[in-house]
Design an enzyme around this catalytic site. Structure first.
Site, PDB file in Angstrom:
ATOM      1  N   ASP A 174     -41.392  42.100 -73.005  1.00  0.00           N
ATOM      2  CA  ASP A 174     -42.628  41.647 -72.345  1.00  0.00           C
ATOM      3  C   ASP A 174     -43.847  42.363 -72.903  1.00  0.00           C
ATOM      4  O   ASP A 174     -44.932  41.792 -73.044  1.00  0.00           O
ATOM      5  CB  ASP A 174     -42.561  41.870 -70.826  1.00  0.00           C
ATOM      6  CG  ASP A 174     -41.736  40.791 -70.127  1.00  0.00           C
ATOM      7  OD1 ASP A 174     -41.375  39.796 -70.790  1.00  0.00           O
ATOM      8  OD2 ASP A 174     -41.452  40.956 -68.923  1.00  0.00           O
TER       9      ASP A 174
ATOM     10  N   GLU B 290     -47.770  49.644 -68.362  1.00  0.00           N
ATOM     11  CA  GLU B 290     -49.237  49.794 -68.301  1.00  0.00           C
ATOM     12  C   GLU B 290     -49.687  50.952 -69.209  1.00  0.00           C
ATOM     13  O   GLU B 290     -50.727  50.868 -69.867  1.00  0.00           O
ATOM     14  CB  GLU B 290     -49.697  50.056 -66.862  1.00  0.00           C
ATOM     15  CG  GLU B 290     -49.204  49.042 -65.835  1.00  0.00           C
ATOM     16  CD  GLU B 290     -49.733  47.625 -66.045  1.00  0.00           C
ATOM     17  OE1 GLU B 290     -50.635  47.440 -66.870  1.00  0.00           O
ATOM     18  OE2 GLU B 290     -49.217  46.698 -65.374  1.00  0.00           O
TER      19      GLU B 290
ATOM     20  N   ARG C 261     -33.795  41.849 -67.748  1.00  0.00           N
ATOM     21  CA  ARG C 261     -33.723  40.393 -67.709  1.00  0.00           C
ATOM     22  C   ARG C 261     -33.069  39.845 -68.978  1.00  0.00           C
ATOM     23  O   ARG C 261     -32.292  38.901 -68.937  1.00  0.00           O
ATOM     24  CB  ARG C 261     -35.145  39.833 -67.572  1.00  0.00           C
ATOM     25  CG  ARG C 261     -35.202  38.364 -67.220  1.00  0.00           C
ATOM     26  CD  ARG C 261     -36.651  37.885 -67.105  1.00  0.00           C
ATOM     27  NE  ARG C 261     -37.336  37.963 -68.363  1.00  0.00           N
ATOM     28  CZ  ARG C 261     -38.540  38.527 -68.543  1.00  0.00           C
ATOM     29  NH1 ARG C 261     -39.190  39.066 -67.534  1.00  0.00           N
ATOM     30  NH2 ARG C 261     -39.098  38.559 -69.736  1.00  0.00           N
TER      31      ARG C 261
HETATM   32  C1  LIG Z   1     -47.295  45.808 -56.288  1.00  0.00           C
HETATM   33  C2  LIG Z   1     -47.711  45.871 -57.719  1.00  0.00           C
HETATM   34  N1  LIG Z   1     -48.544  46.849 -58.121  1.00  0.00           N
HETATM   35  C3  LIG Z   1     -48.899  46.946 -59.427  1.00  0.00           C
HETATM   36  C4  LIG Z   1     -48.434  46.037 -60.348  1.00  0.00           C
HETATM   37  C5  LIG Z   1     -48.844  46.158 -61.831  1.00  0.00           C
HETATM   38  N2  LIG Z   1     -47.686  46.648 -62.629  1.00  0.00           N
HETATM   39  C6  LIG Z   1     -46.908  45.786 -63.305  1.00  0.00           C
HETATM   40  S1  LIG Z   1     -45.685  46.545 -64.152  1.00  0.00           S
HETATM   41  C7  LIG Z   1     -46.188  48.070 -63.640  1.00  0.00           C
HETATM   42  C8  LIG Z   1     -45.458  49.318 -64.083  1.00  0.00           C
HETATM   43  C9  LIG Z   1     -44.069  49.450 -63.505  1.00  0.00           C
HETATM   44  O1  LIG Z   1     -43.572  50.767 -63.730  1.00  0.00           O
HETATM   45  P1  LIG Z   1     -42.043  51.099 -63.567  1.00  0.00           P
HETATM   46  O2  LIG Z   1     -41.495  50.450 -62.385  1.00  0.00           O
HETATM   47  O3  LIG Z   1     -41.850  52.571 -63.662  1.00  0.00           O
HETATM   48  O4  LIG Z   1     -41.395  50.368 -64.827  1.00  0.00           O
HETATM   49  P2  LIG Z   1     -41.576  50.756 -66.382  1.00  0.00           P
HETATM   50  O5  LIG Z   1     -42.641  49.855 -66.939  1.00  0.00           O
HETATM   51  O6  LIG Z   1     -41.956  52.181 -66.459  1.00  0.00           O
HETATM   52  O7  LIG Z   1     -40.237  50.478 -66.990  1.00  0.00           O
HETATM   53  C10 LIG Z   1     -47.300  47.952 -62.803  1.00  0.00           C
HETATM   54  C11 LIG Z   1     -47.985  49.098 -62.149  1.00  0.00           C
HETATM   55  C12 LIG Z   1     -47.610  44.993 -59.857  1.00  0.00           C
HETATM   56  N3  LIG Z   1     -47.138  44.036 -60.661  1.00  0.00           N
HETATM   57  N4  LIG Z   1     -47.231  44.958 -58.566  1.00  0.00           N
END
Ligand SMILES: Cc1ncc(C[n+]2csc(CCOP(=O)(O)OP(=O)(O)O)c2C)c(N)n1
Ligand SMILES: [Mg+2]
Length: 566
Positions: A540, A471, A396
């Site tokens: 973030d 997370e 973003r």
């Molecule tokens: C449907 C859903 N499940 C869980 C979450 C909580 N959540 C927010 S960010 C995140 C991690 C995302 O991981 P990834 O796509 O691998 O991105 P990274 O942070 O590793 O760059 C989670 C589980 C959410 N926002 N939406």
């Protein structure tokens, strides 16, 4: 005589709907057959949630009505996340579903569940249509609610017992008026309010203008406004791309300072949600507000402005330009100039950072290296979709000024793949790139099959850090480093793509990226599985978003809010 399923398809055709997103099921197959007869394209998907996400992206990018057709029971419940996401983002959608035939209702029929009750709070309109003569009226009214005629736009839901779909209706009961697309309503602001707004605008020394989704069709008017009124302009993800990133007043890298120092904030079609600190006096300590839009959330939500301008953004901006162009006194440019210099410097630093960012302790490249390469390769008219936690945050910031969609205020992971497919099918001649975290990619990864079958020309970029990293970082910082259930190691997303007939490559070395991106853009659809470090802390993550503070979305704002309360 006309069959009801045909009447539904004909309504969609008359309303300029050229495609629906759907997954088959006996309860809706009569509609499918009629859609086919009338030449409306059926984009058949692998999960109903993806169908709704696709209809959402299609609607957002084309300004046409997005339509998803989902079967009874689990088809409809699968669609719920997509409907909720569109509801929170206020995206007009029509969701059509089936239910068991009337003679079996209440008897434990196959795929029976109280569908309308389930979606009531996430739709603007939700009804079961059990009589043939109501069908056309209901469709017309549902679309009006979805499009937000004098209300909040959002999804509308209609379901039909399958026996109703098979019924016939005589011509005499078909009200031809219902097929007509109504004129777009233009709400004109009162002259008195426009004068009050101009008085505040011309007095301001540090004016800030912020656009939102209500301004999406007002790009030209906004540009004219910025020609006559010097200010700091910020978009928000829901109106990204409205003003070109090279515009001298667009200062995306000055968000925090602009909010802190502005003495006047003018919001155009934007609600004051968590991304704008609910308009709090703690976060906007100096500012008066002018708000314009057509819905209560845009005009009044969370903060009453000094001047409330009920009106369509185009009409309001044009009226302001009319007065301002003759009355503009030489404003104090000092703040704006300072902000411009700082914004350009921040942006240059970011570009530099993206080129040089060293790898993490694990030896894998930093996400900014990947984004730097994408930034350089991306054509000006590209459509960018972002999905993920950390990686969404990096994307973003790094890819400003493009046509852009992401997880939105619902934080809905999993939108990336379906959004990208719908975008490419809507604009086959434009480059579409989906920037996705590895975790987020998984939700709808099977839709790569849909992508290939329908000839969507998407480039998927998976930032593979083997983790739900934002997370995982939170666990490292807030929970004594105890890492529980946030790692996703050992997945081969390039192999997954290949198994579904999409070109896939794994990239570990940033030096390989430029050529790999060229290969991907020249051989769509394609996926790059790019190994990135877990050590990267995203904006973030730094701002405290994943911690979920008590009073505000970000830790700094939360602290200001708490201080104000004491
Ligand atoms: C449907 C859903 N499940 C869980 C979450 C909580 N959540 C927010 S960010 C995140 C991690 C995302 O991981 P990834 O796509 O691998 O991105 P990274 O942070 O590793 O760059 C989670 C589980 C959410 N926002 N939406
Ligand atoms: Mg990840």
């Amino acid at each position: 005589m006309e069959q009801i399923s045909y009447l539904i398809a004909r309504f969609l055709k008359e309303r300029n709907v050229d495609r629906v997103f759907s997954l088959c099921g006996g309860h809706i197959l009569p509609i499918w057959d009629s859609l086919h007869t009338l030449g409306i394209r059926i984009i058949d998907v692998r999960d109903e949630r993806a169908a709704v996400h696709m209809a959402h992206a299609h609607g957002e990018l084309t300004s046409r009505l997005g339509v998803a057709v989902v079967t009874a029971g689990p088809g409809m419940t699968n669609a719920v996340t997509g409907i909720a996401n569109a509801s929170v983002s206020r995206v007009p959608l029509l969701i059509i579903s089936g239910i068991p035939p009337r003679p079996q209702q209440g008897m434990g029929a196959l795929q029976s569940i109280p569908q309308v009750d389930i979606v009531r709070f996430i739709t603007r309109y939700a009804r079961t249509i059990s009589r043939a003569e109501h069908v056309l009226r209901e469709l017309d009214e549902a679309v009006a609610y979805a499009e937000g005629h004098c209300g909040e736009p959002g999804p509308a839901f209609l379901d039909f017992p399958t026996d109703v779909l098979r019924e016939y209706i005589p011509e005499s009961l078909i009200d031809q008026m219902r097929f007509r697309t109504p004129d777009a309503a233009v709400i004109r602001p009162s002259t008195e309010r426009i004068r009050a707004a101009t008085a505040l605008l011309t007095k301001s020394k540090r004016p800030l203008v912020i656009s939102g989704r209500g301004a999406r069709d007002a790009g030209e008017s906004l540009l004219n406004f910025l020609d006559v009124f010097r200010c700091v302009y910020l978009d928000t993800p829901e109106s990204r791309g409205l003003i070109n990133e090279d515009h001298p007043l667009f200062m995306p890298a000055m968000r925090g300072r602009a909010m802190r120092e502005a003495d006047l904030v003018f919001t155009v079609g934007r609600s004051l949600d968590f991304q704008l600190a609910y308009g709090s006096r703690a976060v906007f300590p100096e500012a008066h507000f002018i708000r314009t839009g057509t819905t209560p959330s845009e005009l009044r939500g969370n903060r009453r402005p000094e001047v409330e301008l009920l009106g369509s953004p185009i009409a309001v901006l044009d009226s302001l330009v009319e007065i301002l162009k003759d009355n503009i006194t030489e404003p104090d440019h000092k703040w704006i100039e300072e902000m411009q210099v700082a914004d350009r410097k921040n942006r240059e630093n970011l570009v530099q950072k993206m080129r040089e960012m060293p790898p993490g302790k694990d030896g894998a490249m930093h996400p900014y290296r990947l984004l730097g390469c994408v930034h350089e390769k991306l054509p000006g008219n590209a459509i960018v979709i972002a999905d993920g936690g950390d990686f969404l945050s990096f994307s973003r910031i790094a890819l400003t000024g493009t046509v852009y969609l992401d997880c939105g205020p619902f934080g809905c992971l999993g939108v990336g793949v379906p959004f990208g497919i719908a975008a490419s099918l809507a604009f086959p001649d434009r480059s579409v790139v989906v920037m996705s975290g590895d975790g987020s990619f998984g939700f709808n990864a099977i839709e790569l099959d849909t992508c290939r079958r329908h000839g969507a020309r998407v480039v998927f970029i998976v930032a593979n850090n083997g983790a739900w990293n934002i997370e995982r970082n939170d666990q490292k910082l807030s929970f004594g480093g105890r890492i529980i259930g946030t790692e996703l190691e050992g997945c081969d997303y390039a192999g997954l793509a290949q198994s579904l007939g999409v070109r896939g490559e794994r990239i570990e070395n940033p030096e390989e990226l430029p050529d790999a991106l060229d290969r991907a853009f020249n051989n769509t659809p394609a996926l790059l599985d790019v190994m990135v470090t877990r050590d990267a802390v995203s904006p973030d993550s730094k701002s405290g978003l994943p911690v979920v503070p008590d009073t505000q979305a970000l830790t700094v704002w939360d602290e200001l809010e708490m201080a104000r309360r004491e």
